[in-house]
Design a protein around this motif. Structure first.
Motif, mmCIF file in Angstrom:
data_model
loop_
_atom_site.group_PDB
_atom_site.id
_atom_site.type_symbol
_atom_site.label_atom_id
_atom_site.label_comp_id
_atom_site.label_asym_id
_atom_site.label_seq_id
_atom_site.Cartn_x
_atom_site.Cartn_y
_atom_site.Cartn_z
ATOM 1 N N PHE A 1 3.565 -13.907 -14.082
ATOM 2 C CA PHE A 1 3.284 -12.579 -13.827
ATOM 3 C C PHE A 1 2.836 -12.599 -12.197
ATOM 4 O O PHE A 1 2.170 -13.354 -11.609
ATOM 5 N N SER A 2 3.337 -11.578 -11.457
ATOM 6 C CA SER A 2 3.131 -11.524 -10.107
ATOM 7 C C SER A 2 2.720 -9.938 -9.634
ATOM 8 O O SER A 2 3.001 -9.067 -10.450
ATOM 9 N N ILE A 3 1.933 -9.932 -8.623
ATOM 10 C CA ILE A 3 1.420 -8.554 -8.090
ATOM 11 C C ILE A 3 1.746 -8.755 -6.627
ATOM 12 O O ILE A 3 1.299 -9.540 -6.040
ATOM 13 N N ILE A 4 2.478 -7.457 -6.086
ATOM 14 C CA ILE A 4 2.214 -7.347 -4.663
ATOM 15 C C ILE A 4 1.099 -6.410 -4.359
ATOM 16 O O ILE A 4 0.845 -5.391 -5.025
ATOM 17 N N GLU A 5 0.089 -6.848 -3.775
ATOM 18 C CA GLU A 5 -1.105 -6.184 -3.246
ATOM 19 C C GLU A 5 -0.563 -5.342 -1.828
ATOM 20 O O GLU A 5 -0.970 -6.287 -0.846
ATOM 21 N N ALA A 6 -0.069 -4.353 -1.864
ATOM 22 C CA ALA A 6 0.478 -3.685 -0.844
ATOM 23 C C ALA A 6 -0.528 -2.855 -0.003
ATOM 24 O O ALA A 6 -0.785 -1.533 -0.444
ATOM 25 N N ASN A 7 -1.592 -3.690 0.649
ATOM 26 C CA ASN A 7 -2.430 -3.017 1.353
ATOM 27 C C ASN A 7 -2.048 -1.971 2.603
ATOM 28 O O ASN A 7 -1.234 -2.372 3.121
ATOM 29 N N HIS A 8 -2.863 -1.159 2.864
ATOM 30 C CA HIS A 8 -2.627 -0.365 3.809
ATOM 31 C C HIS A 8 -2.769 -1.252 5.094
ATOM 32 O O HIS A 8 -3.540 -2.120 5.059
ATOM 33 N N ARG A 9 -2.097 -0.733 6.078
ATOM 34 C CA ARG A 9 -2.065 -1.756 7.321
ATOM 35 C C ARG A 9 -3.447 -1.907 7.876
ATOM 36 O O ARG A 9 -3.734 -3.045 8.331
ATOM 37 N N ALA A 10 -4.498 -0.975 7.676
ATOM 38 C CA ALA A 10 -5.862 -1.178 8.155
ATOM 39 C C ALA A 10 -6.542 -2.331 7.474
ATOM 40 O O ALA A 10 -7.557 -2.631 7.722
#
Lengths: 500, 366
Positions: A250-259
């Motif tokens: 199971f995998s997750i991309i934690e696609a955070n804002h650039r900030a």
């Protein structure tokens, strides 16, 4: 007898609060009392009292609801089930029972220690079982075992009949089976007050897991690298990830804002036998991202606490008791939030990846987007067993990715900026050729998408007449029939509840 | 002293027959020719608008303004404002109805919208409203959501947010009674709230305090009867109820403590599920409609009813007696009909079509 906490009780200000600091939106929408229930009998008595008084009940177990479903209840009573947190079998009954007030963290620990089994539930330990399971809760072992709702074989639920009488129903495959099915995926606050979930069996707890984190600092990010990361992730779950050999990954991309400073891919893995003796699958997955040169170290993240304020001559921070660690609270600072969700059946298109890149690098003057993230979860595997379509009302059984759009902030003054950000990215994503003209702006179920997740409710979807199809697909009519049958007076309702 | 008489089918047929002469004479709905004093403006709701009329000397309605709005199913005038319930099932993308306040121009009668506010969540399809005697709030009966809402007014008549919600439960044996369906709301002289619930066969009395409703008394009516229309006698001590589902009327004594008793039940021929009532301000006559003609009742000294006249040609869904007591207005399929009321005998003159209008659903007159 339930403990009734009214406005003049010193606990009221704490207990009335919603986890999302936006709710209630104004004082006029606030509850007037909280009924703390310790047993099914307590709950029935409290519910009957509320109905007889002409009030409206709303229900809270863990309190994690993203929208205002339990907090918006003008002068009503909040039935708090958080102390109905028993976990385990009853004497002489081999089935597992989980009280709706049990938190996921507690349930995982107790089911593991007592029985060496687990719930395939979510990653947030403080989420309550009540809303999580009935909404079709999923988590790190769901690709291996399915959703929590898939394992439910019974619910004990208090309903209010046409005459206003509270009734305890024990729903099984042979008794009130339609209501049982509805409670497996419809989400909370629709038909009654669920007291217990019952499971004939539960999956074995994995013996061990391997975890890994890949960090991609925004400072080193290019749009080309960003595209590679998304394409590799989505491509894996659209192809290789469908092989049962991989379902323990199971995998997750934690696609955070650039900030925020970085993107992260986190992975938890075990083989289908619950061991990590062979890590071939995990290695294979991680190697997909080698070219993108991940790091294992996170850049410093912003501190998730409010700044100290001035109280007299000294700086200090004010917390309500419920927010402190001693009281079991965990939320401080950025408590205001807005969420959206999408089920995806295909890998990301180049257009979609471009939309992500655009909005994750977008600057809104005066708005701190350092707590803004699109969490891209792997999905599918055992969840996509088609036999579950008939047993539950969760129709999303072909998806490979489930996304949760999240943005958090501290002050009401930033509401507009954050809400604009999340609405803009969502609207842009679903303005492409993947969505037909009649359903633009939404991930309408079709070849590419399978709508939205009711446990990540988004009241913005009410702007669209087809919102029930986004959340319930072809099952909405069935749910309306169940609603009419078991809650004819619509005692249980919120902005996105089933409308009979 | 007048004595109550039993309302038999034979008696009814006789009355209907005699009234049919009157009906025949007025069946072509000729225009009225004279009128003295009385109301100046009328507001009539239709599916998508409020139509504002001036009332001419001959009683004819002259259209002055059409104000678009959503299903103005009930309206009342108070303090120079028109308050309207929008019988919608969704407002602002949420399952709820709404209410509106309009300022009435004292000279022209024209309306200016002050504001529109939502009812509470799930309070869909409101059906009736009544303004409190102190003029500071109104209570709205909400059929779809099975509830009552209290909506406060500001000094300038502007509506505030809902301050009180009373959620009802209940059902009845009729197929239209799967849930509670509040249908009528009336204030008594003491400021209590009398209500009828078509879905649960219930009459209730509430107190209104600090913007919230509290149940004071409940009374069951015959199962399956579906109480819909309700009026209070001008002396405040008798309540009349029109039942939509079994073609009946009932009346009750109503004392200063808000207690109902002494029920009288009268059967009337009925078509469909219409049940409308209006009472003459002199308190001597009651007008009812059950979808197949208007019925006039004498109100006896003890408050009970005696059938008197019938107007077969007026199939009204709502009735309204003008404040001066000189006219009975009936909302029919394609028009507003006026019948002059004889000030001496209270008998009705020939029905006159005063305003052609498709599907009028509510009326208020000032």
């Amino acid at each position: 007898m339930a403990i009734l906490v009214t406005r003049d009780d010193p606990r009221f200000n704490n207990l009335k609060r919603a986890r999302n600091g936006r709710w209630p939106a104004n004082p006029a929408e606030a509850i007037s009392s909280v009924a703390l229930c310790l047993s099914a009998a307590d709950t029935a008595e409290a519910l009957q009292h509320v109905v007889n008084a002409g009030q409206r009940p709303t229900i809270r177990s863990g309190g994690h609801c993203y929208e205002d479903f339990y907090a918006n209840n003008p002068n009503g009573t909040l039935i708090d089930m958080s102390m109905m947190n028993h976990v385990g079998a009853l004497p002489g009954d081999a089935r597992y029972r989980v009280g709706v007030g049990a938190t996921l963290g507690q349930a995982y620990q107790e089911l593991y220690k007592l029985y060496n089994v687990t719930l395939p539930g979510g990653t947030c330990a403080s989420v309550g079982a009540g809303g999580h399971i009935t909404g079709g809760g999923y988590g790190l072992v769901s690709r291996l075992y399915g959703t929590t709702a898939d394992w439910v074989t019974g619910v004990d639920i208090l309903t209010v009949d046409s005459k206003g009488e509270v009734t305890l129903r024990t729903c099984t495959a042979t008794q009130d089976a339609d209501l049982l099915r509805a409670c497996r995926g419809a989400g909370g606050g629709n038909f009654g007050v669920i007291v217990d979930y019952v499971f004939e069996k539960l999956p074995p707890a994995p013996q061990e897991v391997m975890s890994s984190n890949l960090i991609f600092p925004w400072a080193e990010m290019t749009e080309e690298k960003f595209t590679k990361i998304f394409d590799a992730f989505g491509g894996y779950f659209a192809t290789r990830g469908k092989d049962p050999e991989t379902w323990g990954l199971f995998s997750i991309i934690e696609a955070n804002h650039r900030a925020r400073g970085y993107l992260r891919i986190s992975v938890q893995f075990c083989n289908p036998d619950g061991t990590c003796r062979n890590t071939k699958v995990l290695d294979e997955f991680l190697s997909l991202f080698d070219d993108c040169k991940p790091s294992a170290v996170s850049p410093a993240a912003p501190v998730n606490n409010p700044p100290a304020e001035s109280f007299g001559p000294h700086k200090m921070t004010h917390d309500l008791w419920a927010e402190t660690g001693a009281a079991g609270g965990v939320r401080r600072g950025v408590t205001r939030a807005k969420y959206k969700s999408t089920y995806m059946q295909k890998n990301f298109s180049a257009r979609e990846i471009g939309v992500f890149y655009k909005h994750l690098t977008r600057v809104i003057p005066g708005i701190d987007l350092s707590h803004t993230v699109v969490e891209i979860d792997s999905y599918g595997g055992a969840i996509n067993r088609k036999e579950m379509l008939e047993e539950t009302v969760a129709f999303q059984r072909s998806s490979i990715i489930k996304m949760q759009f999240q943005t958090y902030w501290a002050n009401a003054a930033e509401d507009d900026g954050h809400i604009a950000w999340i609405r803009d990215i969502y609207k842009d994503l679903y303005a492409g050729p993947e969505v037909d003209a009649a359903h633009q702006g939404t991930p309408f179920p079709g070849e590419s998408y399978q709508g939205c997740y009711i446990n990540y409710p988004d009241a913005d979807m009410l702007d669209y007449a087809h919102w029930p199809q986004l959340y319930y697909g072809p099952n909405y009519e069935f749910l309306q029939q169940v609603k009419k049958k078991y809650d004819p007076n619509n005692v249980f309702h919120h902005a996105m509840s089933i409308r009979a | 002293m007048k004595q109550p008489i039993k309302f038999s089918r034979r008696h009814f047929v006789q009355l209907a027959g005699s009234a049919s002469l009157l009906s025949a004479a007025g069946s072509r709905f000729g225009w009225a020719t004279k009128r003295t004093g009385g109301p100046r403006f009328a507001y009539v709701g239709s599916e998508h608008a409020i139509h504002q009329y001036s009332i001419s000397q001959n009683g004819r309605f002259v259209l002055q303004q059409t104000m678009a709005t959503a299903r103005p199913v009930a309206m009342t005038i108070s303090g120079g404002h028109l308050y309207v319930a929008n019988g919608v099932s969704q407002y602002g993308n949420l399952p709820r109805g709404s209410v509106e306040a309009y300022t009435i121009n004292a000279t022209t009668g024209q309306l200016v919208l002050k504001n529109r506010v939502p009812l509470s969540l799930s309070a869909t399809s409101p059906t009736d409203l009544a303004v409190a005697p102190n003029g500071r709030s109104m209570v709205v009966a909400v059929r779809g959501g099975g509830a009552y809402n209290v909506v406060p007014f500001a000094e300038d008549g502007r509506l505030g947010a809902v301050s009180g919600i009373l959620k009802e439960t209940g059902s009845g044996p009729h197929r239209l009674q799967a849930a509670a369906h509040p249908s009528a709301v009336v204030f008594d002289r003491e400021g209590r709230v009398l209500t009828a619930d078509q879905g649960s066969d219930k009459l209730s009395v509430f107190t209104l305090s600090n913007g919230e409703l509290v149940v004071s008394g409940r009374w069951e009516v015959p199962a399956g009867s579906g109480p819909e229309g309700m009026v209070l006698h001008p002396d405040g001590r008798r309540v009349y109820v029109a039942h939509a589902l079994n073609g009946s009327l009932s009346s009750y004594n109503y004392d200063e403590n808000g207690i109902l008793d002494g029920r009288q039940t009268l059967r009337v021929p009925a078509i469909g599920t219409v049940a409308a009532l209006a009472i003459h301000p002199a308190g001597e006559t009651l007008y009812s409609s059950h979808g197949n003609g208007a019925q006039v009742w004498r109100i006896l000294a003890n408050g009970s009813l005696e059938p008197w006249l019938r107007v077969d040609t007026v199939h009204a869904r709502k009735l309204h007696v003008t404040e001066d007591g000189n006219g009975l207005l009936a909302l029919c399929n394609d028009a507003v009909i006026r019948m002059e009321i004889d000030p001496a005998t209270r008998s009705l003159a020939t029905p006159v079509k005063v305003a052609p209008l498709s599907n009028p659903i509510s009326i208020a007159v000032s």
